[in-house]
Every structure is written in C-alpha cells, then in structure tokens.
Enzyme design. Structure first.
Site, PDB file in Angstrom:
ATOM      1  N   ARG A 286     -13.342  -8.767   1.757  1.00 24.86           N
ATOM      2  CA  ARG A 286     -11.859  -8.637   1.621  1.00 24.86           C
ATOM      3  C   ARG A 286     -10.967  -9.771   1.715  1.00 24.86           C
ATOM      4  NH1 ARG A 286      -9.939  -3.310   1.746  1.00 24.86           N
ATOM      5  NH2 ARG A 286      -8.108  -4.290   0.824  1.00 24.86           N
TER       6      ARG A 286
ATOM      7  N   CYS B  60     -16.285   1.392   1.103  1.00 23.91           N
ATOM      8  CA  CYS B  60     -15.161   0.574   1.311  1.00 23.91           C
ATOM      9  C   CYS B  60     -14.696   0.528   2.700  1.00 23.91           C
ATOM     10  CB  CYS B  60     -13.996   0.849   0.419  1.00 23.91           C
ATOM     11  SG  CYS B  60     -13.452   2.610   0.859  1.00 23.91           S
TER      12      CYS B  60
ATOM     13  N   ASP C  70     -17.534   6.956  -0.779  1.00 22.08           N
ATOM     14  CA  ASP C  70     -16.266   6.833   0.000  1.00 22.08           C
ATOM     15  C   ASP C  70     -15.890   8.240   0.597  1.00 22.08           C
ATOM     16  OD1 ASP C  70     -13.602   5.861   0.849  1.00 22.08           O
ATOM     17  OD2 ASP C  70     -12.613   6.012  -1.238  1.00 22.08           O
TER      18      ASP C  70
ATOM     19  N   GLN D  60     -10.176  -3.962  -3.204  1.00 21.24           N
ATOM     20  CA  GLN D  60     -11.171  -3.347  -2.746  1.00 21.24           C
ATOM     21  C   GLN D  60     -12.542  -4.034  -3.489  1.00 21.24           C
ATOM     22  OE1 GLN D  60     -12.199  -2.056   0.354  1.00 21.24           O
ATOM     23  NE2 GLN D  60     -13.982  -2.494  -0.118  1.00 21.24           N
TER      24      GLN D  60
ATOM     25  N   ARG E 110       0.974  -1.300  -0.045  1.00 19.87           N
ATOM     26  CA  ARG E 110      -0.028   0.057  -0.105  1.00 19.87           C
ATOM     27  C   ARG E 110       0.787   1.135  -0.135  1.00 19.87           C
ATOM     28  NH1 ARG E 110      -5.202   1.423   3.584  1.00 19.87           N
ATOM     29  NH2 ARG E 110      -6.023  -0.014   2.114  1.00 19.87           N
TER      30      ARG E 110
ATOM     31  N   HIS F 136      -7.457   0.886  -6.164  1.00 12.85           N
ATOM     32  CA  HIS F 136      -7.615  -0.020  -4.903  1.00 12.85           C
ATOM     33  C   HIS F 136      -8.569  -1.309  -5.612  1.00 12.85           C
ATOM     34  CE1 HIS F 136      -7.696  -1.317  -1.065  1.00 12.85           C
ATOM     35  NE2 HIS F 136      -8.813  -0.576  -0.477  1.00 12.85           N
TER      36      HIS F 136
END
Ligand code: CP
Ligand code: NVA
Length: 307
Positions: free
Chosen positions: A293, A265, A225, A137, A107, A134
């Site tokens: 996830r 998310c 988000d 996700q 990340r 991402h």
C-alpha cells in the site's frame, strides 16, 4: 487535473507507469529504516490532507509514512471532527481545503461524496475507499502479484465471497490491465453488473461461478475480503455469514489451486472469510500486500501531483 478516483477512470498507460514507478521506488529504498527519506524529495513543500469518515489502519499509516518519505507533510483529519460532519457542504469543503493543501485523500461512504469533492477541488483528490470501490488497494495487490509472479496480464484471479467495493476495483483492473476474473459467491452478493459489463467490454473474461472449488481450480491468485463491510448494516450480519460460509477460503479450498497466491486487503476476520491456515500459510502474501500500500500510493501521489 490528475484525480485518482477509480481504476476505470484512469488510463491503462498511467496505471502501468504508476505500478512500475512503485516497484522502482520500493527497490531504491530497500533496507532503509522506515523513517529514512527517499533519495529524492518529490513532495518537498507539498502538504496532503488525509480525510477519514470511516476507520482505517493501513490507509492512514501508509499514506502518512509515504508522504514523509517523499519529503512532504500530511494532515490526518477525521470527518466527524470537521465541519463536513456538521452540515458544511462537500463543495465548500473542497474549495476551502484547496486553499490550504496540495492534494486530498478521502475515505468516505457514498461514491457521490468523492465525486463531488473532486468536482469542486482545485487540487487532486484520491479515493481512499468508498462503499463502491477501493482503487489504492488494488494497485498494491497488482504490485504484489507482479513481484511474486510477473505480469498480471493474461492471468486468472478468483474472488471468493462478497462482491463488494474491493471486488469492484478488481473488476475495474481486469478491464484496464487485461486479466481474467472469476467471481464465486452467492447470487445475492454478486458484484455490480455495470462493473462486470465494463470489464467485459474492455476484453476481460469475467465468469460468475457458484461452486468455489471448481472456480478456484487453476487460479493464479485467490482473493477474499470481510463478509460485512464498514458500510453494511450489522442487521445483515447473520444472513451474510450464512450465505457466505461456503465461500470461506480454507486449506481444503486452496488445495484446488496449489500454485495460486492468496491475498486479503485486511483487516481479516480469521475463522470467518479465511482461516488461520491460509492467512499464515505458504500461499499467503497478505503482509507484502499491506506493505505495498505504501509503495503503490507513493507512485499514485506522484502521478496526481505530476512530480
Ligand atoms: N485495506 C485497508 O484499506 O485497510 P484499512 O481499513 O486499515 O485502511
Ligand atoms: N470491504 C471492506 C474493506 C476494508 C478495507 C470495507 O469496506 O469495510
């Protein structure tokens, strides 16, 4: 080398196979304690480095737990505490880690860091979020949608808010897996036009709409988000909040799509991009999404390692 860098860099058949394997693996361990191993141990003898240059709860814990369930081992590393954060090049870091571990999840901030790591690593590299995308996700989100509503192909997803990294991976998925995506948000925060064109070129209908209620009408899935991502400067916070306020996902907005699921998310900023009523309401599947996830990434790891 099976790197998992982005959905638009991964062929649709592989994405489909990973989603199906994730669903099967989830079903196979239903009701077991979290720490109980899976029936098979595909990661036996494998060790995975999990490198974080930004904070994380879900990515960190779900990768770590998933690796353990599959019989592997993991190393959680903070970028700031590695030489990477003190001048060692990304290429050299990739070469060194490749001598110790079987796969690397990272990340980071810049997409270029991820791509450079993958270029110089001799082991698979997984994108655990960059400023630009991402993908892990969205694999979890697709798994969650299909669990509740069946195939995603041909459905209509509405993204309300900032056209950010998570939105970008939804655009990538729309092209690869054949669903339509409507973005509703302020023009200043539109998704990257390159990604819109990419999805359209693959046959997805991508619509940009400024009126959130009209955009959401008839949606199968509504997603939002945070208004300020980890890479966004705090100095832009006030302006972003002002621009994004009309796109808050609240009960009045969700009433325009009574059959839609709601996803985020997480972490959510309750009272900002989404209200408590929606987060905790009957349309919300945010905690299934968080759980998934784990299952989605287990399938991603197996695909990367060919096990
Ligand atoms: N959704 C997500 O990636 O969460 P974390 O930042 O907690 O990993
Ligand atoms: N857009 C958010 C997602 C966090 C999981 C961020 O990049 O901070």
């Amino acid at each position: 080398m099976n790197h998992f860098l982005d959905l638009h860099r991964t062929d649709p058949a592989s994405l489909r196979a990973m989603l199906d394997q994730a669903a099967a693996m989830k079903a196979a361990r239903a009701g077991r304690p979290r720490g109980a191993p899976d029936d098979t141990a595909p990661l036996d003898g494998r060790i995975v480095a999990l490198v974080f240059e930004k904070p994380s709860t879900r990515t960190r814990v779900s990768f770590d737990v998933g690796i353990r369930q599959m019989g592997g081992q993991s190393l959680v590393l903070s970028g700031a505490e590695m030489q990477l954060g003190h001048g060692e090049t990304i290429a050299d870091t990739a070469r060194v880690l490749s001598r110790y571990v079987d796969a690397i999840m990272i990340r980071t901030f810049e997409e270029a860091t991820l791509l450079e790591l993958a270029e110089h690593a001799d082991v698979p590299v997984i994108n655990g979020l960059t400023n630009r995308s991402h993908p892990c996700q969205i694999m979890a989100d697709l798994l969650t949608f299909e669990e509740h509503r069946g195939p995603i192909a041909g459905r209509r997803v509405v993204w309300s808010g900032d056209g950010n990294n998570v939105c970008a991976s939804f655009l990538h998925a729309a092209g690869r897996l054949g669903f339509d995506l409507t973005f509703t948000g302020p023009e200043e925060l539109d998704p990257d036009p390159e990604f819109i064109e990419m999805a359209r070129a693959e046959g997805a209908t991508v619509t940009i709409a400024r009126d959130p209620a009209a955009a959401i009408a008839g949606a199968d899935l509504v997603v939002t988000d945070t208004w300020v991502s980890m890479h966004d400067s705090q100095t832009t916070k006030e302006r972003r909040h002002r621009l994004l306020r009309p796109y808050q996902v609240n009960a009045a907005l969700m009433a325009a799509a009574p059959e839609a699921l709601f996803m985020h998310c997480l972490p959510a900023h309750r009272g900002e991009e989404v209200t408590d009523a929606v987060m905790d309401g009957r349309q919300s599947v945010v905690f299934d999404e968080a759980e998934n996830r784990l299952h989605a990434q287990k399938a991603i790891l197996r695909w990367c390692l060919g096990v």
